[in-house]
Design a protein around this motif. Structure first.
Motif, PDB file in Angstrom:
ATOM      1  N   THR A  92       0.833  -1.197   0.000  1.00 48.15           N
ATOM      2  CA  THR A  92       0.000   0.000   0.000  1.00 48.15           C
ATOM      3  C   THR A  92       0.868   1.248   0.000  1.00 48.15           C
ATOM      4  OG1 THR A  92      -1.692  -1.193   1.249  1.00 48.15           O
ATOM      5  CG2 THR A  92      -1.872   1.195   1.191  1.00 48.15           C
ATOM      6  N   ASN A  93       1.933   1.223   0.801  1.00 45.76           N
ATOM      7  CA  ASN A  93       2.847   2.365   0.829  1.00 45.76           C
ATOM      8  C   ASN A  93       3.558   2.538  -0.506  1.00 45.76           C
ATOM      9  OD1 ASN A  93       3.185   1.169   3.947  1.00 45.76           O
ATOM     10  ND2 ASN A  93       2.735   3.334   3.756  1.00 45.76           N
ATOM     11  N   VAL A  94       3.949   1.438  -1.111  1.00 44.95           N
ATOM     12  CA  VAL A  94       4.635   1.503  -2.400  1.00 44.95           C
ATOM     13  C   VAL A  94       3.699   2.046  -3.476  1.00 44.95           C
ATOM     14  CG1 VAL A  94       5.725   0.133  -4.222  1.00 44.95           C
ATOM     15  CG2 VAL A  94       6.293  -0.306  -1.824  1.00 44.95           C
ATOM     16  N   SER A  95       2.441   1.575  -3.495  1.00 43.76           N
ATOM     17  CA  SER A  95       1.495   2.074  -4.505  1.00 43.76           C
ATOM     18  C   SER A  95       1.210   3.553  -4.281  1.00 43.76           C
ATOM     19  CB  SER A  95       0.198   1.257  -4.503  1.00 43.76           C
ATOM     20  OG  SER A  95      -0.592   1.531  -3.357  1.00 43.76           O
TER      21      SER A  95
ATOM     22  N   ASP B 272      -8.113   5.965  -3.396  1.00 46.78           N
ATOM     23  CA  ASP B 272      -7.670   5.004  -2.391  1.00 46.78           C
ATOM     24  C   ASP B 272      -8.555   3.771  -2.468  1.00 46.78           C
ATOM     25  OD1 ASP B 272      -6.629   3.714  -0.206  1.00 46.78           O
ATOM     26  OD2 ASP B 272      -7.559   5.031   1.268  1.00 46.78           O
ATOM     27  N   ASN B 273      -7.972   2.679  -2.954  1.00 50.31           N
ATOM     28  CA  ASN B 273      -8.667   1.396  -2.948  1.00 50.31           C
ATOM     29  C   ASN B 273      -8.304   0.696  -1.649  1.00 50.31           C
ATOM     30  OD1 ASN B 273      -9.558   1.975  -5.580  1.00 50.31           O
ATOM     31  ND2 ASN B 273      -7.667   1.171  -6.426  1.00 50.31           N
ATOM     32  N   LYS B 274      -8.841  -0.452  -1.383  1.00 46.90           N
ATOM     33  CA  LYS B 274      -8.577  -1.132  -0.109  1.00 46.90           C
ATOM     34  C   LYS B 274      -7.106  -1.447   0.105  1.00 46.90           C
ATOM     35  CE  LYS B 274     -13.134  -2.959   0.532  1.00 46.90           C
ATOM     36  NZ  LYS B 274     -13.979  -4.061   0.861  1.00 46.90           N
ATOM     37  N   SER B 275      -6.391  -1.804  -0.942  1.00 50.12           N
ATOM     38  CA  SER B 275      -4.996  -2.198  -0.758  1.00 50.12           C
ATOM     39  C   SER B 275      -4.022  -1.438  -1.652  1.00 50.12           C
ATOM     40  CB  SER B 275      -4.846  -3.699  -1.013  1.00 50.12           C
ATOM     41  OG  SER B 275      -5.219  -3.991  -2.352  1.00 50.12           O
ATOM     42  N   SER B 276      -4.495  -0.382  -2.310  1.00 48.11           N
ATOM     43  CA  SER B 276      -3.589   0.386  -3.160  1.00 48.11           C
ATOM     44  C   SER B 276      -4.111   1.804  -3.372  1.00 48.11           C
ATOM     45  CB  SER B 276      -3.414  -0.303  -4.515  1.00 48.11           C
ATOM     46  OG  SER B 276      -4.624  -0.268  -5.236  1.00 48.11           O
TER      47      SER B 276
ATOM     48  N   VAL C  13       7.602   6.683   3.195  1.00 46.76           N
ATOM     49  CA  VAL C  13       8.956   6.158   3.363  1.00 46.76           C
ATOM     50  C   VAL C  13       9.197   5.793   4.826  1.00 46.76           C
ATOM     51  CG1 VAL C  13      11.421   6.770   3.283  1.00 46.76           C
ATOM     52  CG2 VAL C  13       9.940   7.270   1.331  1.00 46.76           C
ATOM     53  N   ALA C  14       8.725   6.631   5.757  1.00 49.61           N
ATOM     54  CA  ALA C  14       8.878   6.330   7.180  1.00 49.61           C
ATOM     55  C   ALA C  14       8.136   5.046   7.542  1.00 49.61           C
ATOM     56  CB  ALA C  14       8.368   7.501   8.023  1.00 49.61           C
ATOM     57  N   ALA C  15       6.945   4.860   6.990  1.00 50.18           N
ATOM     58  CA  ALA C  15       6.173   3.643   7.267  1.00 50.18           C
ATOM     59  C   ALA C  15       6.884   2.411   6.713  1.00 50.18           C
ATOM     60  CB  ALA C  15       4.773   3.762   6.674  1.00 50.18           C
ATOM     61  N   ILE C  16       7.447   2.523   5.514  1.00 47.96           N
ATOM     62  CA  ILE C  16       8.167   1.398   4.911  1.00 47.96           C
ATOM     63  C   ILE C  16       9.400   1.049   5.756  1.00 47.96           C
ATOM     64  CG2 ILE C  16       9.577   0.693   2.920  1.00 47.96           C
ATOM     65  CD1 ILE C  16       7.519   2.258   1.178  1.00 47.96           C
ATOM     66  N   LYS C  17      10.139   2.066   6.195  1.00 46.36           N
ATOM     67  CA  LYS C  17      11.323   1.823   7.033  1.00 46.36           C
ATOM     68  C   LYS C  17      10.932   1.138   8.338  1.00 46.36           C
ATOM     69  CE  LYS C  17      14.416   5.509   5.498  1.00 46.36           C
ATOM     70  NZ  LYS C  17      15.094   6.756   5.903  1.00 46.36           N
ATOM     71  N   THR C  18       9.848   1.594   8.955  1.00 46.40           N
ATOM     72  CA  THR C  18       9.389   0.995  10.211  1.00 46.40           C
ATOM     73  C   THR C  18       8.985  -0.456  10.013  1.00 46.40           C
ATOM     74  OG1 THR C  18       8.641   3.150  11.011  1.00 46.40           O
ATOM     75  CG2 THR C  18       7.710   1.198  12.087  1.00 46.40           C
ATOM     76  N   GLN C  19       8.254  -0.730   8.940  1.00 51.07           N
ATOM     77  CA  GLN C  19       7.848  -2.105   8.656  1.00 51.07           C
ATOM     78  C   GLN C  19       9.068  -2.984   8.409  1.00 51.07           C
ATOM     79  OE1 GLN C  19       4.491  -2.440   5.834  1.00 51.07           O
ATOM     80  NE2 GLN C  19       4.082  -0.300   6.297  1.00 51.07           N
ATOM     81  N   ASP C  20      10.046  -2.447   7.710  1.00 51.13           N
ATOM     82  CA  ASP C  20      11.270  -3.194   7.432  1.00 51.13           C
ATOM     83  C   ASP C  20      12.030  -3.495   8.725  1.00 51.13           C
ATOM     84  OD1 ASP C  20      13.316  -4.312   5.662  1.00 51.13           O
ATOM     85  OD2 ASP C  20      14.508  -2.545   6.214  1.00 51.13           O
TER      86      ASP C  20
END
Length: 101
Positions: free
Chosen positions: A5-8, A41-45, A83-90
């Protein structure tokens, strides 16, 4: 929230930024009709759709800098948050793998 979702969202905001930058670059082009970007904003993208803005038949550029410049700030903030969300998930995934090992 999945990382996809963050990437999309990042990809959709890149489309928005490109369109916005093109509109600003053509602010002095006579007869220029800017493009308008809509985010969905779709459910997953998140997706971006671009269309030609309404033409008012002006001989001057129809780019509205009072709209385009704040959009640039918003797009930057959205990208930063994703980007912050992706880093946190990683980091969380890495910690989870460390615990499992």
């Amino acid at each position: 929230m999945a990382i996809t979702t963050n990437v999309s969202s990042l990809q959709a905001n890149q489309v928005f930024m490109n369109t916005n930058a093109n509109n600003i670059a053509n602010v002095n082009t006579d007869g220029f009709v800017p493009n308008d970007t809509r985010m969905t904003d779709n459910k997953s993208s998140v997706t971006a759709t671009t269309r030609l803005a309404d033409n008012n038949s002006s001989q001057k550029s129809q780019t509205d800098l009072a709209k385009e410049l704040p959009d640039q700030i918003t797009i930057g903030g959205v990208a930063e948050a994703n980007v912050a969300a992706i880093k946190t998930q990683d980091e969380m995934f890495g910690s989870l793998l460390d615990i499992k090992a």
